[in-house]
Design an enzyme around this catalytic site. Structure first.
Site, PDB file in Angstrom:
ATOM      1  N   VAL A  96       0.402  -1.316  -0.091  1.00  0.00           N
ATOM      2  CA  VAL A  96       0.362   0.261  -0.207  1.00  0.00           C
ATOM      3  C   VAL A  96       0.839   1.584  -0.241  1.00  0.00           C
ATOM      4  CG1 VAL A  96      -0.355   0.382   2.545  1.00  0.00           C
ATOM      5  CG2 VAL A  96      -2.293   1.039   1.264  1.00  0.00           C
ATOM      6  N   CYS A  97       0.044   1.976  -0.363  1.00  0.00           N
ATOM      7  CA  CYS A  97       1.185   3.593  -0.815  1.00  0.00           C
ATOM      8  C   CYS A  97       1.887   3.929  -1.461  1.00  0.00           C
ATOM      9  CB  CYS A  97       1.106   4.382   1.049  1.00  0.00           C
ATOM     10  SG  CYS A  97       1.512   5.323   1.108  1.00  0.00           S
TER      11      CYS A  97
END
Length: 225
Positions: A96-97
């Protein structure tokens, strides 16, 4: 789940809650030492395995982001080698990110569609990935999420894939996952040019450091077989 210094805690904690509430699931936080890790917000987390102790073929391999932490990991061969080895055997390889930049530096996104935080989204091609502007992107067994809060969406997507849509629906209800952001400025498109440029100006030194690390990591990658 790889826990690392200067990560964004919510990148990990949100998905960890979803994973931990999946049946017959054991969630382990992995790092080089078992000493507390300090996230970019100051929150401390305690790993329970060192890298060498991590299962060789995990059902899910997950990397959280955090711009400063991800920038450091793109040049950390010990971590990148760990991700390569586990990624070859993992059921799902996910991030994520800015964790996607770390997967990319390990060569795990070559030829795959992927996403990451909006302000480094354009770096994905340096790793042979095909950037897609979506909150969660699935390509074969690669699953990547956008910025920070997209980790919950990613984890629910994995929960549905592994445990069935019925269980993921139950999790959404139990955790009352029904986002209604009060400001409505969570993407550049919604925020507008002025606010977006202000964020980029504020984060410019960290973004430029990530760009340099990404260029160096991308140049080291071997072409896919």
């Amino acid at each position: 789940m790889l826990a690392h210094p200067d990560m964004t805690a919510l990148d990990l904690v949100g998905p960890q809650l979803i994973f931990a509430s999946m049946p017959d699931t054991e969630v382990r936080l992995v790092w080089k030492q078992r000493t507390p890790i300090v996230a970019d917000s100051g929150l401390q987390l305690l790993p329970d395995l060192v890298l060498a102790e991590a299962p060789p073929a995990p059902d899910i391999l997950f990397v959280p982001g955090g711009l400063k932490g991800s920038t450091a990991l793109m040049g950390d061969e010990e971590v990148l080698d760990f991700l390569r080895q586990r990624g070859e055997r993992a059921g799902w390889v996910s991030s994520v990110c800015t964790g996607a930049l770390v997967l990319g530096a390990a060569g795990l996104l070559q030829g795959h569609r992927a996403t990451t935080h909006w302000y480094v989204h354009d770096l994905l091609p340096l790793f042979g990935a095909r950037p897609v502007k979506e909150r969660v992107v699935m390509d074969r067994n690669r699953l990547t999420g956008g910025g920070v809060t997209a980790g919950i969406d990613l984890a629910l997507t994995l929960s549905a894939a592994l445990c069935g849509a019925g269980h993921a629906r139950l999790q959404e209800l139990v955790f009352e996952y029904a986002p209604q952001p009060p400001m409505g400025t969570g993407t550049p498109e919604r925020a507008g040019t002025e606010l977006t440029q202000a964020v980029l100006a504020r984060r410019r030194p960290a973004i430029e450091a990530a760009r340099q690390a990404a260029r160096q990591a991308g140049a080291r990658l071997k072409p896919p077989a």
